[in-house]
Structures are given as structure tokens and as C-alpha cells.
Design a protein around this motif. Sequence first.
Motif, PDB file in Angstrom:
ATOM      1  N   ASP A  54       2.111   9.561 -14.368  1.00 33.61           N
ATOM      2  CA  ASP A  54       2.407   8.303 -14.690  1.00 33.61           C
ATOM      3  C   ASP A  54       3.427   7.549 -14.134  1.00 33.61           C
ATOM      4  O   ASP A  54       4.667   8.377 -14.168  1.00 33.61           O
ATOM      5  CB  ASP A  54       2.957   8.642 -16.340  1.00 33.61           C
ATOM      6  N   ARG A  69       0.853  -1.168   0.154  1.00 30.07           N
ATOM      7  CA  ARG A  69      -0.029   0.166   0.050  1.00 30.07           C
ATOM      8  C   ARG A  69       0.504   1.219   0.122  1.00 30.07           C
ATOM      9  O   ARG A  69       1.790   0.792   0.263  1.00 30.07           O
ATOM     10  CB  ARG A  69      -1.448  -0.041   1.245  1.00 30.07           C
ATOM     11  N   GLU A 123       0.367   6.026  -0.090  1.00 27.11           N
ATOM     12  CA  GLU A 123      -0.761   6.495  -0.081  1.00 27.11           C
ATOM     13  C   GLU A 123       0.358   8.149  -0.680  1.00 27.11           C
ATOM     14  O   GLU A 123       1.197   8.044  -0.565  1.00 27.11           O
ATOM     15  CB  GLU A 123      -0.560   7.147   1.434  1.00 27.11           C
ATOM     16  N   ASP A 159      -0.545   0.805  -9.143  1.00 27.10           N
ATOM     17  CA  ASP A 159      -2.121   0.821  -8.680  1.00 27.10           C
ATOM     18  C   ASP A 159      -2.445   1.923  -8.763  1.00 27.10           C
ATOM     19  O   ASP A 159      -3.126   1.824  -7.559  1.00 27.10           O
ATOM     20  CB  ASP A 159      -3.322  -0.705  -8.411  1.00 27.10           C
ATOM     21  N   HIS A 160      -2.926   3.256  -9.619  1.00 26.20           N
ATOM     22  CA  HIS A 160      -3.523   3.995  -8.945  1.00 26.20           C
ATOM     23  C   HIS A 160      -4.943   4.138  -8.332  1.00 26.20           C
ATOM     24  O   HIS A 160      -5.131   4.723  -7.644  1.00 26.20           O
ATOM     25  CB  HIS A 160      -3.733   5.445 -10.264  1.00 26.20           C
ATOM     26  N   GLU A 161      -5.899   3.688  -8.516  1.00 24.65           N
ATOM     27  CA  GLU A 161      -7.035   3.632  -8.042  1.00 24.65           C
ATOM     28  C   GLU A 161      -7.135   2.555  -6.691  1.00 24.65           C
ATOM     29  O   GLU A 161      -7.694   3.671  -6.253  1.00 24.65           O
ATOM     30  CB  GLU A 161      -8.441   2.191  -9.012  1.00 24.65           C
ATOM     31  N   ASN A 162      -6.584   1.837  -6.240  1.00 24.91           N
ATOM     32  CA  ASN A 162      -6.168   1.028  -4.953  1.00 24.91           C
ATOM     33  C   ASN A 162      -5.295   1.762  -4.293  1.00 24.91           C
ATOM     34  O   ASN A 162      -4.860   1.259  -2.971  1.00 24.91           O
ATOM     35  CB  ASN A 162      -6.135  -0.437  -5.016  1.00 24.91           C
ATOM     36  N   HIS A 163      -4.235   2.287  -4.824  1.00 24.41           N
ATOM     37  CA  HIS A 163      -2.434   3.163  -3.834  1.00 24.41           C
ATOM     38  C   HIS A 163      -1.815   1.716  -4.092  1.00 24.41           C
ATOM     39  O   HIS A 163      -1.831   1.954  -3.291  1.00 24.41           O
ATOM     40  CB  HIS A 163      -2.889   4.164  -2.673  1.00 24.41           C
ATOM     41  N   GLU A 164      -1.391   0.782  -5.014  1.00 24.22           N
ATOM     42  CA  GLU A 164      -0.741  -0.425  -4.652  1.00 24.22           C
ATOM     43  C   GLU A 164       0.173  -0.187  -5.772  1.00 24.22           C
ATOM     44  O   GLU A 164      -0.215  -0.053  -6.464  1.00 24.22           O
ATOM     45  CB  GLU A 164      -1.910  -1.305  -4.226  1.00 24.22           C
ATOM     46  N   SER A 198      -0.350  11.322  -6.136  1.00 26.41           N
ATOM     47  CA  SER A 198      -1.609  11.891  -7.076  1.00 26.41           C
ATOM     48  C   SER A 198      -1.781  11.397  -8.304  1.00 26.41           C
ATOM     49  O   SER A 198      -1.227  10.397  -8.520  1.00 26.41           O
ATOM     50  CB  SER A 198      -1.422  13.433  -7.506  1.00 26.41           C
ATOM     51  N   ASP A 199      -2.731  11.145  -8.610  1.00 31.50           N
ATOM     52  CA  ASP A 199      -4.142  10.423  -9.940  1.00 31.50           C
ATOM     53  C   ASP A 199      -3.601  10.962 -11.433  1.00 31.50           C
ATOM     54  O   ASP A 199      -3.090   9.980 -12.435  1.00 31.50           O
ATOM     55  CB  ASP A 199      -5.237  10.225  -9.566  1.00 31.50           C
TER      56      ASP A 199
END
Length: 178
Positions: free
Chosen positions: A39, A30, A32, A128-133, A35-36
Motif C-alpha cells: 500500500d 513511470r 518500476e 497507480d499499481h496497475e500501470n506502475h506510474e 510489488s503489487d
Amino acid sequence: MGGRHDVVCIEAKKLFDLCVQEHRVERSFRVEGISDGHDVEVDCHIDTHRISCREVSDRKCVDHHKHREQVCLAIEVPVSLRLVNRSTGKVLRRLHRKVLIPKKVVLTVPPGADVECEATGDCCCVFDHENHEIHCVFDLCITIKSKGTVEVLVPVLGDCRPRECHAVRDACRKADHW
């Protein structure tokens, strides 16, 4: 020398047994604060010099006469991860994690022998941007050895005497003669 040979006792490390196994491990970490809009590329490095190996339970006898033991190990593989912005090359985050790999093997382990591990390998990770992993795949080659100190009697036929070193001209330019 008249047919008389001396005998010396040498203390040395003996490799009683070893096994090698390819092992693929998948892990996620994980993260944190990324930012989305970035790239992100993940650089992964396995620190093979700091891999640790410890026995996590009592050995179980498989064959008493041959000293075959089932050994349960926890292998810790230190991993350094860098999250890098692909467009700017800026390092966004550095992480240091340990990948724990449980391993059960059967080895010849006589009394007094130690069990050691070594590993080499590489890794491939994606963010993985969506799950921040960070999702990683580790392909490892794990070597497990049982080693111990033994005393060996060695016949001595004579002393090791150095010979005189002779220089050879142009030896460095003619490497094909070796």
C-alpha cells in the motif's frame, strides 16, 4: 545648510514589470520495481530554491514605445518523490524529476533588462499499481519579473547619522507595546 543640496548617483536594481499566475500542471512518472502487495503513499516536495527559468525563443515586440515584449519561457521545477510503504513506513523508492512548464507572457522589458521567475506551490501524488506510474497534480504560483540595473540621481539633504541606542527594561516581556 544654506539651501544647498548635493546630488548622488546610485546604481540599483529596478523592477520594470512583474506578473503572477496560478498554474495547475498534471504529470505522470513511470516507476518500476514496486510489488503489487504494498500500500504505497507518495510524498512530494517541490524545491522552490532551485527553480530555473530560461527564455526559449526570441522576444516578439508587442508595443515598441512601451517596450512591451512577448516572452516565451521554459520553467523547470525540481521535484523530489518518495514512495513509502504505508503499513511499515519504509521508503521503497526515491525519485528526482523536473517538471517542465512552457509559459508565454507579455512584459515591459527595456533593452538590457533580464527576465526572472520564481514559483511556490505544492503537489499531490498517487501511485497507480496497475500501470506502475505516479500521477501528480502541481498547484503553482509563478511570478515572472523583468529587472535591470539603473542609475538614479538622489538629492542628499545630509548624511545618515546613527543615534544612540537606549535599553528599555522589560521590553521582551511587554511585547504588546510595539
